[in-house]
Design a protein around this motif. Sequence first.
Motif, PDB file in Angstrom:
ATOM      1  N   ILE A 115       5.361   1.868   1.053  1.00 24.93           N
ATOM      2  CA  ILE A 115       6.028   1.053   2.067  1.00 24.93           C
ATOM      3  C   ILE A 115       5.113  -0.037   2.615  1.00 24.93           C
ATOM      4  O   ILE A 115       5.585  -1.084   3.080  1.00 24.93           O
ATOM      5  N   VAL A 116       3.794   0.150   2.529  1.00 30.11           N
ATOM      6  CA  VAL A 116       2.855  -0.837   3.081  1.00 30.11           C
ATOM      7  C   VAL A 116       2.991  -2.176   2.351  1.00 30.11           C
ATOM      8  O   VAL A 116       2.879  -3.242   2.959  1.00 30.11           O
ATOM      9  N   SER A 117       3.253  -2.131   1.062  1.00 27.15           N
ATOM     10  CA  SER A 117       3.403  -3.387   0.316  1.00 27.15           C
ATOM     11  C   SER A 117       4.660  -4.138   0.757  1.00 27.15           C
ATOM     12  O   SER A 117       4.728  -5.370   0.640  1.00 27.15           O
ATOM     13  N   GLU A 118       5.666  -3.403   1.292  1.00 23.58           N
ATOM     14  CA  GLU A 118       6.887  -4.050   1.765  1.00 23.58           C
ATOM     15  C   GLU A 118       6.671  -4.791   3.083  1.00 23.58           C
ATOM     16  O   GLU A 118       7.465  -5.656   3.450  1.00 23.58           O
ATOM     17  N   ILE A 119       5.601  -4.443   3.799  1.00 23.31           N
ATOM     18  CA  ILE A 119       5.312  -5.095   5.077  1.00 23.31           C
ATOM     19  C   ILE A 119       5.124  -6.597   4.887  1.00 23.31           C
ATOM     20  O   ILE A 119       5.471  -7.400   5.755  1.00 23.31           O
ATOM     21  N   ALA A 120       4.591  -6.982   3.745  1.00 22.44           N
ATOM     22  CA  ALA A 120       4.378  -8.405   3.467  1.00 22.44           C
ATOM     23  C   ALA A 120       5.688  -9.184   3.405  1.00 22.44           C
ATOM     24  O   ALA A 120       5.686 -10.414   3.508  1.00 22.44           O
ATOM     25  N   ASN A 121       6.815  -8.467   3.249  1.00 19.35           N
ATOM     26  CA  ASN A 121       8.112  -9.136   3.154  1.00 19.35           C
ATOM     27  C   ASN A 121       8.804  -9.309   4.503  1.00 19.35           C
ATOM     28  O   ASN A 121       9.863  -9.929   4.567  1.00 19.35           O
ATOM     29  N   PHE A 122       8.226  -8.746   5.570  1.00 20.79           N
ATOM     30  CA  PHE A 122       8.841  -8.916   6.890  1.00 20.79           C
ATOM     31  C   PHE A 122       8.881 -10.402   7.242  1.00 20.79           C
ATOM     32  O   PHE A 122       7.867 -11.092   7.124  1.00 20.79           O
ATOM     33  N   PRO A 123      10.011 -10.922   7.704  1.00 22.18           N
ATOM     34  CA  PRO A 123      10.068 -12.344   8.071  1.00 22.18           C
ATOM     35  C   PRO A 123       9.390 -12.642   9.399  1.00 22.18           C
ATOM     36  O   PRO A 123       8.887 -13.744   9.614  1.00 22.18           O
ATOM     37  N   ASN A 124       9.376 -11.654  10.296  1.00 26.08           N
ATOM     38  CA  ASN A 124       8.775 -11.849  11.618  1.00 26.08           C
ATOM     39  C   ASN A 124       8.472 -10.488  12.224  1.00 26.08           C
ATOM     40  O   ASN A 124       8.652  -9.454  11.585  1.00 26.08           O
ATOM     41  N   GLY A 125       8.013 -10.492  13.486  1.00 27.54           N
ATOM     42  CA  GLY A 125       7.724  -9.244  14.176  1.00 27.54           C
ATOM     43  C   GLY A 125       6.239  -8.922  14.193  1.00 27.54           C
ATOM     44  O   GLY A 125       5.406  -9.654  13.640  1.00 27.54           O
ATOM     45  N   LEU A 126       5.909  -7.806  14.829  1.00 24.24           N
ATOM     46  CA  LEU A 126       4.518  -7.383  15.026  1.00 24.24           C
ATOM     47  C   LEU A 126       4.193  -6.200  14.124  1.00 24.24           C
ATOM     48  O   LEU A 126       4.943  -5.213  14.081  1.00 24.24           O
ATOM     49  N   VAL A 127       3.090  -6.299  13.405  1.00 23.88           N
ATOM     50  CA  VAL A 127       2.602  -5.212  12.549  1.00 23.88           C
ATOM     51  C   VAL A 127       1.188  -4.865  13.005  1.00 23.88           C
ATOM     52  O   VAL A 127       0.317  -5.748  13.090  1.00 23.88           O
ATOM     53  N   LEU A 128       0.947  -3.594  13.294  1.00 19.41           N
ATOM     54  CA  LEU A 128      -0.358  -3.149  13.764  1.00 19.41           C
ATOM     55  C   LEU A 128      -1.006  -2.244  12.728  1.00 19.41           C
ATOM     56  O   LEU A 128      -0.353  -1.349  12.178  1.00 19.41           O
ATOM     57  N   VAL A 129      -2.278  -2.490  12.463  1.00 21.33           N
ATOM     58  CA  VAL A 129      -3.066  -1.614  11.599  1.00 21.33           C
ATOM     59  C   VAL A 129      -4.151  -1.014  12.470  1.00 21.33           C
ATOM     60  O   VAL A 129      -4.953  -1.742  13.065  1.00 21.33           O
ATOM     61  N   THR A 130      -4.161   0.316  12.581  1.00 22.13           N
ATOM     62  CA  THR A 130      -5.036   0.974  13.537  1.00 22.13           C
ATOM     63  C   THR A 130      -5.911   2.018  12.856  1.00 22.13           C
ATOM     64  O   THR A 130      -5.683   2.402  11.719  1.00 22.13           O
ATOM     65  N   GLY A 131      -6.883   2.486  13.617  1.00 19.81           N
ATOM     66  CA  GLY A 131      -7.792   3.507  13.124  1.00 19.81           C
ATOM     67  C   GLY A 131      -9.150   3.348  13.754  1.00 19.81           C
ATOM     68  O   GLY A 131      -9.431   2.334  14.406  1.00 19.81           O
ATOM     69  N   PRO A 132     -10.029   4.331  13.585  1.00 15.75           N
ATOM     70  CA  PRO A 132     -11.376   4.229  14.148  1.00 15.75           C
ATOM     71  C   PRO A 132     -12.194   3.149  13.448  1.00 15.75           C
ATOM     72  O   PRO A 132     -11.793   2.619  12.405  1.00 15.75           O
ATOM     73  N   THR A 133     -13.338   2.821  14.019  1.00 15.09           N
ATOM     74  CA  THR A 133     -14.241   1.851  13.397  1.00 15.09           C
ATOM     75  C   THR A 133     -14.614   2.318  11.993  1.00 15.09           C
ATOM     76  O   THR A 133     -14.911   3.498  11.775  1.00 15.09           O
ATOM     77  N   GLY A 134     -14.590   1.395  11.035  1.00 15.86           N
ATOM     78  CA  GLY A 134     -14.963   1.735   9.671  1.00 15.86           C
ATOM     79  C   GLY A 134     -13.881   2.440   8.886  1.00 15.86           C
ATOM     80  O   GLY A 134     -14.163   3.110   7.885  1.00 15.86           O
ATOM     81  N   SER A 135     -12.627   2.285   9.299  1.00 14.19           N
ATOM     82  CA  SER A 135     -11.537   2.980   8.614  1.00 14.19           C
ATOM     83  C   SER A 135     -10.813   2.100   7.598  1.00 14.19           C
ATOM     84  O   SER A 135      -9.831   2.520   7.000  1.00 14.19           O
ATOM     85  N   GLY A 136     -11.280   0.866   7.413  1.00 13.86           N
ATOM     86  CA  GLY A 136     -10.676  -0.003   6.404  1.00 13.86           C
ATOM     87  C   GLY A 136      -9.527  -0.855   6.896  1.00 13.86           C
ATOM     88  O   GLY A 136      -8.767  -1.411   6.090  1.00 13.86           O
ATOM     89  N   LYS A 137      -9.402  -0.999   8.222  1.00 14.26           N
ATOM     90  CA  LYS A 137      -8.292  -1.796   8.783  1.00 14.26           C
ATOM     91  C   LYS A 137      -8.327  -3.233   8.285  1.00 14.26           C
ATOM     92  O   LYS A 137      -7.307  -3.795   7.879  1.00 14.26           O
ATOM     93  N   SER A 138      -9.512  -3.850   8.338  1.00 15.39           N
ATOM     94  CA  SER A 138      -9.641  -5.260   7.939  1.00 15.39           C
ATOM     95  C   SER A 138      -9.267  -5.465   6.476  1.00 15.39           C
ATOM     96  O   SER A 138      -8.638  -6.461   6.123  1.00 15.39           O
ATOM     97  N   THR A 139      -9.632  -4.504   5.636  1.00 13.03           N
ATOM     98  CA  THR A 139      -9.325  -4.612   4.209  1.00 13.03           C
ATOM     99  C   THR A 139      -7.825  -4.520   3.963  1.00 13.03           C
ATOM    100  O   THR A 139      -7.257  -5.289   3.177  1.00 13.03           O
TER     101      THR A 139
END
Length: 355
Positions: A115-139
């Motif tokens: 489902i994460v790959s489908e996030i790129a198809n959202f036309p608008n809205g807010l998407v949050l990627v969370t987790g502790p430091t060093g969890s790969g959020k930026s990647t």
Amino acid sequence: MIGLQQLLKTVVKQGATDMHLVAGAPPALRIDGRMVRVKARDLSADEVKELCYSVLTDEQKSRFETTKELDFSFGIKNTARFRGNLMHQRGVVSGVFRKIPLNIPELSTLNMPPIVSEIANFPNGLVLVTGPTGSGKSTTIASIISKINRERRGHIVTLEDPIEYIHDHIGCIVNQREVTVDTNSYKEGLKHILRQDPDVCLIGEMRDHETIEAALTIAETGHLVFATLHTNNAISTINRLVNVFPSDEQDRVRVQLSLTLNAVVSQRLLPQIGGGIVAAAEVLVLSSSIRNLIRENKLHQIYGMMQVGQNKSGMVTLNQSLMNLIVKRKVDVKVAFEESPDVDELDQMMRKAGV
């Protein structure tokens, strides 16, 4: 004395994610989540400072000496980019350097739920990627942005502190702005972002209610907004966003969130059997029922909603992600239990599966 670039090339060669420089100890690398010391003599305080300062501009040196803290990024040609953090401890300089690959990885290589790959198809809205430091959020966010960049024709604006992954102009025009370099603050950068004709916005981190308010407003006006938070799961993420605001504003914020929030990806990186690291991720995708629960402040019911109808929604709980990694023999059972938010539930899932 060995130079910083040579040390950082060792980081890449050894497959490490981070390097630590501290007075009174040799350089240390984080490999598969564990600290490993380089076979070298202890560094003096002056040597650590010299190594750290070797990649700073005069302006960065001045800012560090004034504030005692510094976040920055830089690249080594044909090697990698690095995010650096300098600090003072016991009156002397210490540094941490995180590796950022030159090439943005494909989403398919990150072990994310489909489902994460489908996030790129959202036309608008807010998407949050969370987790502790060093969890790969930026990647994860960089991979989603890269997919959008390849598949759409629009304008992507990022506001980062510091800039990590570099995006080329492919299908989209990409403007990457670094706090303190290209704008004075997140607040100032966000104040003007809607006048820059964006289609997609990335806010490096939502740190205060002003940043959160701006992200909600940008998403509300028909843009796709990505941001990160240091929270451990989807429900705590929603709580954090609401509780940042004064109590008399929280009902309004819940309504805004129920209208604009599209998905929350909460992830962490685990040591993999046989070496390396692997991601485990919880994914909340907002349905009309979940939007109602947010509006009515019934967040405790969201977890149950995440567990049903998953074939249609694509949602995944962290325990389900951990269970999948156990079945595929990618992570040790002990590691999975250490990361589980509900060890009794995970134990029941394992018994049911006959593991």
